[in-house]
Design a protein around this motif. Structure first.
Motif, PDB file in Angstrom:
ATOM      1  N   VAL A   1       3.480  22.027  -3.585  1.00 23.46           N
ATOM      2  CA  VAL A   1       3.944  20.887  -3.210  1.00 23.46           C
ATOM      3  C   VAL A   1       3.089  19.766  -3.600  1.00 23.46           C
ATOM      4  CG1 VAL A   1       4.555  19.478  -1.440  1.00 23.46           C
ATOM      5  CG2 VAL A   1       5.264  21.862  -1.156  1.00 23.46           C
ATOM      6  N   HIS A   2       3.406  18.603  -4.289  1.00 25.22           N
ATOM      7  CA  HIS A   2       2.857  17.555  -4.594  1.00 25.22           C
ATOM      8  C   HIS A   2       3.339  16.112  -4.358  1.00 25.22           C
ATOM      9  CE1 HIS A   2       0.387  15.192  -7.961  1.00 25.22           C
ATOM     10  NE2 HIS A   2      -0.166  15.071  -6.901  1.00 25.22           N
ATOM     11  N   LEU A   3       2.867  15.607  -3.441  1.00 26.40           N
ATOM     12  CA  LEU A   3       3.596  14.191  -3.140  1.00 26.40           C
ATOM     13  C   LEU A   3       2.642  13.014  -3.614  1.00 26.40           C
ATOM     14  CD1 LEU A   3       3.927  15.039   0.864  1.00 26.40           C
ATOM     15  CD2 LEU A   3       5.626  15.288  -1.115  1.00 26.40           C
ATOM     16  N   VAL A   4       3.368  12.094  -4.107  1.00 28.78           N
ATOM     17  CA  VAL A   4       2.777  11.035  -4.858  1.00 28.78           C
ATOM     18  C   VAL A   4       3.551   9.614  -4.447  1.00 28.78           C
ATOM     19  CG1 VAL A   4       2.375   9.779  -7.221  1.00 28.78           C
ATOM     20  CG2 VAL A   4       2.415  12.241  -6.888  1.00 28.78           C
ATOM     21  N   GLU A   5       2.732   8.584  -3.789  1.00 31.15           N
ATOM     22  CA  GLU A   5       3.157   7.399  -3.446  1.00 31.15           C
ATOM     23  C   GLU A   5       2.863   6.283  -4.446  1.00 31.15           C
ATOM     24  OE1 GLU A   5       1.034   9.434   0.539  1.00 31.15           O
ATOM     25  OE2 GLU A   5       0.622   9.048  -1.931  1.00 31.15           O
ATOM     26  N   SER A   6       3.905   5.264  -4.209  1.00 30.33           N
ATOM     27  CA  SER A   6       3.644   4.071  -4.988  1.00 30.33           C
ATOM     28  C   SER A   6       4.284   2.820  -4.276  1.00 30.33           C
ATOM     29  CB  SER A   6       4.339   4.342  -6.484  1.00 30.33           C
ATOM     30  OG  SER A   6       5.670   4.560  -6.240  1.00 30.33           O
ATOM     31  N   GLY A   7       3.913   1.837  -4.726  1.00 26.69           N
ATOM     32  CA  GLY A   7       4.630   0.520  -4.087  1.00 26.69           C
ATOM     33  C   GLY A   7       3.888  -0.208  -3.429  1.00 26.69           C
ATOM     34  N   GLY A   8       2.525   0.197  -2.899  1.00 24.34           N
ATOM     35  CA  GLY A   8       1.716  -0.519  -2.134  1.00 24.34           C
ATOM     36  C   GLY A   8       1.049  -1.781  -2.927  1.00 24.34           C
ATOM     37  N   GLY A   9       0.710  -2.636  -2.133  1.00 26.17           N
ATOM     38  CA  GLY A   9       0.032  -3.848  -2.783  1.00 26.17           C
ATOM     39  C   GLY A   9      -0.246  -4.810  -1.761  1.00 26.17           C
ATOM     40  N   LEU A  10      -0.719  -6.160  -2.228  1.00 33.03           N
ATOM     41  CA  LEU A  10      -0.865  -7.154  -1.314  1.00 33.03           C
ATOM     42  C   LEU A  10       0.398  -8.288  -1.124  1.00 33.03           C
ATOM     43  CD1 LEU A  10      -2.960  -8.898   0.383  1.00 33.03           C
ATOM     44  CD2 LEU A  10      -3.754  -9.842  -1.810  1.00 33.03           C
ATOM     45  N   VAL A  11       0.579  -8.581  -0.040  1.00 33.28           N
ATOM     46  CA  VAL A  11       1.767  -9.403   0.075  1.00 33.28           C
ATOM     47  C   VAL A  11       1.521 -10.309   1.298  1.00 33.28           C
ATOM     48  CG1 VAL A  11       2.951  -7.666   1.848  1.00 33.28           C
ATOM     49  CG2 VAL A  11       4.442  -9.368   0.439  1.00 33.28           C
ATOM     50  N   GLN A  12       1.964 -11.426   1.404  1.00 28.63           N
ATOM     51  CA  GLN A  12       1.842 -12.524   2.534  1.00 28.63           C
ATOM     52  C   GLN A  12       2.690 -12.132   3.642  1.00 28.63           C
ATOM     53  OE1 GLN A  12       2.406 -16.516   1.042  1.00 28.63           O
ATOM     54  NE2 GLN A  12       0.710 -16.725  -0.182  1.00 28.63           N
ATOM     55  N   ALA A  13       2.244 -12.562   4.631  1.00 23.48           N
ATOM     56  CA  ALA A  13       3.321 -12.085   6.028  1.00 23.48           C
ATOM     57  C   ALA A  13       4.598 -12.879   5.784  1.00 23.48           C
ATOM     58  CB  ALA A  13       2.571 -12.987   7.322  1.00 23.48           C
ATOM     59  N   GLY A  14       5.510 -12.136   6.105  1.00 23.51           N
ATOM     60  CA  GLY A  14       6.892 -12.426   5.883  1.00 23.51           C
ATOM     61  C   GLY A  14       7.549 -11.851   4.781  1.00 23.51           C
ATOM     62  N   GLY A  15       6.683 -11.341   3.875  1.00 21.66           N
ATOM     63  CA  GLY A  15       7.209 -10.659   2.475  1.00 21.66           C
ATOM     64  C   GLY A  15       7.780  -9.313   2.625  1.00 21.66           C
TER      65      GLY A  15
END
Length: 121
Positions: free
Chosen positions: A2-16
């Motif tokens: 089993v291998h799990l890979v996350e993506s999509g994280g980052g820096l965003v302003q409040a409300g985004g």
């Protein structure tokens, strides 16, 4: 395996908004529940949202109405759509899968490596 890979994280302003995705590569296992957890600095890991194979969902009170979890059983992926983000949502987000090893019929917990979500004021 089993291998799990996350993506999509980052820096965003409040409300985004951000959309996290987790892809599960499995061999010899059957995936049951999947979910997202997070761990902020100085705090313990906490549940964010979970989803069953029949699309029954559960959310932490702090994210209800803002986050939406979904999964594609055929592709073995689980997503987390995060809207109206707040600075307190800042954390490392981890994908989790509860899986059954087919040969043994035993349940195991597997975790992704984590993806950083930072929400600025």
């Amino acid at each position: 395996q089993v291998h799990l890979v996350e993506s999509g994280g980052g820096l965003v302003q409040a409300g985004g908004s951000l959309r996290l995705s987790c892809a599960a590569s499995i061999t010899g296992f059957r995936i049951n529940h999947m979910g997202w957890y997070r761990q902020a600095p100085g705090k313990q890991r906490e549940l964010v949202a979970t989803i069953t194979t029949s699309d029954s969902t559960n959310y932490a009170d702090s994210v209800k109405g803002r986050f939406t979890i979904s999964r594609d059983n055929a592709k073995n992926t689980v997503d987390l759509q995060m809207n109206s983000l707040k600075p307190e949502d800042t954390a490392v987000y981890y994908c989790n899968a509860k899986v059954i090893k087919v040969v043994l019929g035993r349940e195991y917990d597997y975790w992704g490596q984590g993806t950083q979500v930072t929400v600025s004021s």
